[in-house]
Design an enzyme around this catalytic site. Structure first.
Site, mmCIF file in Angstrom:
data_model
loop_
_atom_site.group_PDB
_atom_site.id
_atom_site.type_symbol
_atom_site.label_atom_id
_atom_site.label_comp_id
_atom_site.label_asym_id
_atom_site.label_seq_id
_atom_site.Cartn_x
_atom_site.Cartn_y
_atom_site.Cartn_z
ATOM 1 N N ASP A 187 2.478 -25.337 1.614
ATOM 2 C CA ASP A 187 1.092 -24.907 1.456
ATOM 3 C C ASP A 187 0.966 -23.550 0.777
ATOM 4 O O ASP A 187 -0.136 -23.098 0.483
ATOM 5 C CB ASP A 187 0.377 -24.874 2.805
ATOM 6 C CG ASP A 187 1.009 -23.896 3.800
ATOM 7 O OD1 ASP A 187 2.131 -23.425 3.529
ATOM 8 O OD2 ASP A 187 0.385 -23.612 4.837
ATOM 9 N N LYS A 200 -6.620 -20.140 6.163
ATOM 10 C CA LYS A 200 -7.312 -21.378 5.809
ATOM 11 C C LYS A 200 -7.526 -22.207 7.067
ATOM 12 O O LYS A 200 -6.846 -22.026 8.091
ATOM 13 C CB LYS A 200 -6.527 -22.180 4.766
ATOM 14 C CG LYS A 200 -5.097 -22.541 5.162
ATOM 15 C CD LYS A 200 -4.985 -23.773 6.066
ATOM 16 C CE LYS A 200 -3.543 -24.106 6.422
ATOM 17 N NZ LYS A 200 -3.427 -25.122 7.497
#
Length: 279
Positions: free
Chosen positions: A139, A8
């Site tokens: 995350d 990401k």
């Protein structure tokens, strides 16, 4: 069975306050990028001499530390506590750079949870897999679905930002990682938490051309002071025609968003990864 954990980038990252538990609340946007590792599992024979239930072989990019301390093994052990899953051989091919702010380790762990659920028909469901992932890293739950998300809290509270896929459709995203590692804990010590004039959630809804002067990563200032080469990369991405460039996470990967395919990127950055956004 094999799967391909993605990485990401962060679109904006604001450290808004220090918590009483010593952590920090942040605001950021996670956007998935198909720069992927490869993760494969195979059943381990009952006769195979192994002191561990999940033996791990890592190839590709070097990863520091004992392989049994890897988040992939941690994910397996976490699931095995609650489910009767067999011993496995695991092969992790690393392509996502480590210590880059790209979430590679968290992604590997989340995809391991997904892989175990599918291979052994555990029927956990997304919410349950996200619960297990949250035990590994803030995350990590993001990678269970890997959908564009606005993240708050310590980076563990998510709300959808699916419109980004359409907004970035037709663009190109280049990721540049040089041999520089940024310590996240050290970086946090250099930041004075504050609320930005405009939340990154609101900025990303604006035209991309406005992001350069409104969308910030608080970690860039201390990172650029310690490693001037990172700021030079950002400037070069703009020189190459990027409409927005930023450091991802706490670093040290840099990325640029382009409306047109950059023509001289490979010359300037031979190891850069270039992703074409398609809606």
């Amino acid at each position: 069975m094999i799967t391909f954990p993605c990485c990401k980038i962060n679109l904006g990252l604001n450290v808004v306050e220090r918590r009483s538990d010593g952590y920090h609340n942040i605001e950021t946007v996670f956007y998935p990028i198909p720069l992927c590792d490869a993760l494969e599992i195979k059943l381990m024979s009952n006769d195979f001499p192994s002191d561990v239930d999940c033996d791990l072989k890592i190839t590709g990019n070097a990863v520091e530390g004992n392989e049994q301390d890897n988040l992939v093994v941690k994910a397996y052990n976490l699931i095995k506590k609650d489910f009767a899953i067999p011993r496995i051989h695991t092969h992790l091919f690393k392509q996502i750079p480590s210590q880059a702010g790209l979430g590679g380790g968290s992604s590997d762990a989340a995809f391991m949870i997904r892989l175990l659920d599918e291979r052994f028909r555990l029927n956990m469901g997304i919410a349950e897999m996200e619960r297990y992932a949250s035990m590994i890293g803030a995350d990590c739950p993001f990678f269970i679905t890997s959908e564009p998300s606005f993240a708050t809290g310590i980076g563990n509270i998510f709300s959808p930002a699916g419109f980004l896929s359409e907004k970035l459709s037709g663009c190109y995203i280049a990721i540049v990682k040089i041999n520089v590692s940024v310590s996240t804990s050290a970086a946090y010590k250099k930041i004075v938490p504050h609320h930005p004039a405009k939340s990154c959630k609101d900025v990303i809804a604006q035209p991309i051309e406005t992001w350069r002067n409104n969308l910030y990563n608080d970690f860039e200032i201390p990172a650029f002071e310690e490693f001037p080469a990172l700021e030079q990369i950002k400037n070069k991405l703009y020189e190459q025609g990027a409409i927005y460039a930023q450091m991802s996470g706490s670093g040290s990967a840099m990325f640029g968003i382009f409306k047109e395919k950059p023509q001289n990127l490979a010359t300037e950055f031979p190891s850069a990864f270039l992703y074409s956004c398609q809606c």
